[in-house]
Scaffold this active site. Structure first.
Site, PDB file in Angstrom:
ATOM      1  CE  LYS A 154      -4.093  -1.917   0.245  1.00  0.00           C
ATOM      2  NZ  LYS A 154      -5.233  -1.670  -0.608  1.00  0.00           N
ATOM      3  CE  LYS A 180      -6.086  -8.987  -3.179  1.00  0.00           C
ATOM      4  NZ  LYS A 180      -5.845  -7.615  -3.615  1.00  0.00           N
ATOM      5  CG  ASP A 182      -4.842  -2.947  -4.024  1.00  0.00           C
ATOM      6  OD1 ASP A 182      -5.964  -3.501  -4.033  1.00  0.00           O
ATOM      7  OD2 ASP A 182      -4.441  -2.243  -3.093  1.00  0.00           O
ATOM      8  CG  HIS A 272      -9.977  -7.921  -5.785  1.00  0.00           C
ATOM      9  ND1 HIS A 272     -10.976  -6.988  -5.931  1.00  0.00           N
ATOM     10  CD2 HIS A 272      -9.209  -7.501  -4.751  1.00  0.00           C
ATOM     11  CE1 HIS A 272     -10.803  -6.034  -5.017  1.00  0.00           C
ATOM     12  NE2 HIS A 272      -9.740  -6.330  -4.281  1.00  0.00           N
ATOM     13  NE  ARG A 273     -16.059  -8.505  -1.782  1.00  0.00           N
ATOM     14  CZ  ARG A 273     -16.911  -8.425  -0.779  1.00  0.00           C
ATOM     15  NH1 ARG A 273     -18.090  -9.005  -0.885  1.00  0.00           N
ATOM     16  NH2 ARG A 273     -16.616  -7.806   0.328  1.00  0.00           N
ATOM     17  CG  HIS A 305     -11.545 -10.172  -1.903  1.00  0.00           C
ATOM     18  ND1 HIS A 305     -10.889  -9.178  -1.230  1.00  0.00           N
ATOM     19  CD2 HIS A 305     -10.611 -10.786  -2.674  1.00  0.00           C
ATOM     20  CE1 HIS A 305      -9.608  -9.172  -1.598  1.00  0.00           C
ATOM     21  NE2 HIS A 305      -9.415 -10.135  -2.482  1.00  0.00           N
ATOM     22  CE  LYS A 312     -10.526  -0.685   2.266  1.00  0.00           C
ATOM     23  NZ  LYS A 312      -9.276  -0.257   1.695  1.00  0.00           N
ATOM     24  CB  SER A 355      -9.548  -8.461   2.173  1.00  0.00           C
ATOM     25  OG  SER A 355      -8.750  -7.403   1.707  1.00  0.00           O
ATOM     26  N   GLY A 356     -10.043  -5.801   3.834  1.00  0.00           N
ATOM     27  CA  GLY A 356     -10.606  -4.447   3.743  1.00  0.00           C
ATOM     28  C   GLY A 356     -10.663  -3.768   5.091  1.00  0.00           C
ATOM     29  N   GLY A 357      -9.609  -3.021   5.412  1.00  0.00           N
ATOM     30  CA  GLY A 357      -9.609  -2.251   6.658  1.00  0.00           C
ATOM     31  C   GLY A 357      -9.254  -3.063   7.887  1.00  0.00           C
ATOM     32  N   GLY A 380      -3.101  -2.236   4.726  1.00  0.00           N
ATOM     33  CA  GLY A 380      -2.836  -0.991   5.438  1.00  0.00           C
ATOM     34  C   GLY A 380      -2.483  -1.291   6.898  1.00  0.00           C
TER      35      GLY A 380
HETATM   36  C1  CAP Z   1      -7.684  -4.072   1.114  1.00  0.00           C
HETATM   37  C2  CAP Z   1      -7.868  -3.938  -0.368  1.00  0.00           C
HETATM   38  C3  CAP Z   1      -8.908  -4.842  -0.996  1.00  0.00           C
HETATM   39  C4  CAP Z   1     -10.249  -4.769  -0.371  1.00  0.00           C
HETATM   40  C5  CAP Z   1     -11.376  -5.234  -1.261  1.00  0.00           C
HETATM   41  C6  CAP Z   1      -8.215  -2.515  -0.729  1.00  0.00           C
HETATM   42  O1  CAP Z   1      -6.697  -3.210   1.629  1.00  0.00           O
HETATM   43  O2  CAP Z   1      -6.678  -4.233  -1.017  1.00  0.00           O
HETATM   44  O3  CAP Z   1      -8.997  -4.510  -2.348  1.00  0.00           O
HETATM   45  O4  CAP Z   1     -10.204  -5.572   0.754  1.00  0.00           O
HETATM   46  O5  CAP Z   1     -12.547  -5.320  -0.573  1.00  0.00           O
HETATM   47  O6  CAP Z   1      -7.713  -2.045  -1.749  1.00  0.00           O
HETATM   48  O7  CAP Z   1      -9.017  -1.926  -0.038  1.00  0.00           O
HETATM   49  P1  CAP Z   1      -6.642  -2.826   3.177  1.00  0.00           P
HETATM   50  P2  CAP Z   1     -13.328  -6.685  -0.341  1.00  0.00           P
HETATM   51  O8  CAP Z   1      -6.367  -4.093   3.940  1.00  0.00           O
HETATM   52  O9  CAP Z   1      -5.479  -1.864   3.301  1.00  0.00           O
HETATM   53  O10 CAP Z   1      -7.945  -2.198   3.533  1.00  0.00           O
HETATM   54  O11 CAP Z   1     -12.405  -7.640   0.319  1.00  0.00           O
HETATM   55  O12 CAP Z   1     -14.440  -6.283   0.535  1.00  0.00           O
HETATM   56  O13 CAP Z   1     -13.739  -7.128  -1.704  1.00  0.00           O
HETATM   57 MG    MG Z   2      -7.450  -3.720  -2.961  1.00  0.00          MG
END
Ligand code: CAP
Ligand code: MG
Length: 432
Positions: A154, A180, A182, A272-273, A305, A312, A355-357, A380
């Site tokens: 990140k 992974k 992004d 990834h979705r 995912h 978040k 994943s996500g926050g 993050g």
């Molecule tokens: C997470 C992430 C993922 C999201 C996608 C982002 O990063 O790489 O793409 O998790 O959401 O770009 O936000 P952080 P989901 O860990 O830094 O938040 O898993 O809900 O599809």
């Molecule tokens: Mg991402």
């Protein structure tokens, strides 16, 4: 006498019992003003199978057998049964053009949501499902008793291939299994896919040598389909065991093609979705996330995912747990108005990806929701650690270990400096 111009009621039969080979779809619907419930559900069945807006001059007898039937109306929910012959075996895009096509735009409905689909055994048999599935991936990664872990460098895009690989190395060295890409990183002027793969390959070897652990990466091949095949081969030639695809934007057709290509290489698909929330966020309209997860397991992704419930991004606990059930169970039980019963037969279970926050302080919540049978991505939440990526990954691994042992993070932090520092920064906060 008024002439009959439409035949929607022919598509409704409240007493219908689906046959073993019918596909059954659960819809949520809201009729537009002036449209009766019967007409609304008749139109759903009609437009998604053999009907059109008016009666027709010529109707061969076969048509009768191909008509879908709306049955079991309960409040705003209805089930529609589709005869098997409507569907081309093994053609996922065609399925969506029917059950998730024109019907979403009908003026006769204010809202329509495809909630879930029951797939009969004979329909499933033309899809491959995951190549490795949960068991296969655990074997490859040599990780048995905890979630598989990973992180995205990140910020999500902007690093050069060299910088990216260096952060990846730090992630592995901190104890994580996977690095992974992004979702919006593919091959750019500053971070070329092929260069990134070569650099990552060298550093994976170094990390494996230094840690004695199995390391891998979810490198994003999303692109035009022929280019995706080329990138898949390049990953295979460099010894990678996974490829990542943004499955919604690439589309079911490309995912099916890549399932074949990657399967021939013995490689897994990380799905990834990105873009899912454009159609699953509004609870009254569009398509549900559990159904997307189901469709992707059927086509053959090994992990997708599934949300976090506490991180978040949107997706409440019922939805997240339903995603996990649909992906992991062999026999899925019906759940509220979210899941239909499903027997997956020979199709292997896939991992839900949380994943996500996420950050170390949220790991106990995630393990409570998912148990150990998941992939945990903390990005993050490791790179933002006061002492950097490696310490951040260590903190997350310490949080996992403590939670699996039944120890509180605060207690574990006494003997683990990295976890202590992570908790000092983030505590147990839930990001918005
Ligand atoms: C997470 C992430 C993922 C999201 C996608 C982002 O990063 O790489 O793409 O998790 O959401 O770009 O936000 P952080 P989901 O860990 O830094 O938040 O898993 O809900 O599809
Ligand atoms: Mg991402």
């Amino acid at each position: 006498m008024e002439k009959k111009v439409e035949w929607y009621s022919d598509f409704v039969n409240e007493n219908y019992t689906p046959s073993k080979t019918d596909l059954v779809v659960l819809f949520y619907f809201e009729p537009a003003k002036g449209v009766s419930v019967k007409e609304a559900v008749g139109r759903i069945a009609s437009e998604s199978s053999t009907g059109t807006w008016t009666t027709l001059f010529e109707l061969p007898p076969r048509m009768k057998k191909l008509m879908a039937t709306s049955f079991e109306m309960k409040g705003n929910f209805v089930k529609v049964a589709y005869p098997l012959d409507l569907w081309e075996p093994g053609n996922a895009p065609q399925l969506l053009s029917g059950i998730a096509g024109n019907i979403f735009g009908m003026k006769a409905l204010d809202n329509l949501r495809l909630v879930d689909v029951f797939f009969p055994k004979v329909y499933l048999k033309n899809f491959k499902g995951p190549y490795h599935g949960i068991e296969g991936l655990r074997k490859i990664m040599k990780v048995r008793d905890r979630p598989i872990t990973g992180a995205v460098p990140k910020p999500k895009i902007g690093f050069s291939a060299v910088e990216h690989a260096r952060i990846g190395f730090e992630t592995w060295m901190g104890g994580f299994d996977l690095v992974k890409d992004d979702e919006n990183l593919s091959s750019t002027s500053f971070n070329n896919f092929y260069k990134r793969v070569e650099l990552m390959t060298k550093l994976r070897e170094k990390a494996e040598k230094e840690t004695g652990q199995q390391k891998d990466a979810l490198i994003n091949i999303t692109s035009e389909t022929d280019e995706m095949k080329k990138r898949a081969k390049f990953l295979h030639d460099h010894g990678w065991r996974y490829a990542m695809i943004d499955v919604v934007v690439a589309g079911t057709s490309a995912v099916q093609t890549l399932r074949d290509v990657l399967g021939d290489y013995g490689m897994a698909i990380h799905a990834h979705r990105a873009m899912h929330a454009s159609f699953d966020r509004n609870p009254k309209h569009g398509m549900s996330m559990p159904f997307l997860a189901k469709l992707m397991r059927m086509i053959g992704v090994d992990q997708i995912h599934a949300g976090t419930a506490v991180g978040k991004l949107v997706g409440g606990l019922d939805e997240v747990q339903s995603n996990a059930n649909i992906l992991r169970e062999i026999k899925v039980k019906p759940f509220k108005n979210i899941l239909l019963e499903q027997d997956w037969g020979k199709i292997k279970p896939a991992f839900p990806v949380a994943s996500g926050g996420l950050h170390p302080g949220l790991i106990p919540d995630e393990l409570k929701i998912f148990g150990k049978e998941c992939v945990l991505l903390v990005s993050g939440g490791i790179h933002g650690h006061p002492r950097g990526t490696r310490a951040g990954a260590m903190a997350a691994m310490q949080a996992i270990e403590a939670t699996m042992e039944g120890t509180s993070l605060e207690e574990a932090a006494r003997g683990n400096r990295e976890l202590k520092q992570a908790l000092e920064k983030w505590g147990h906060m839930k990001p918005v």
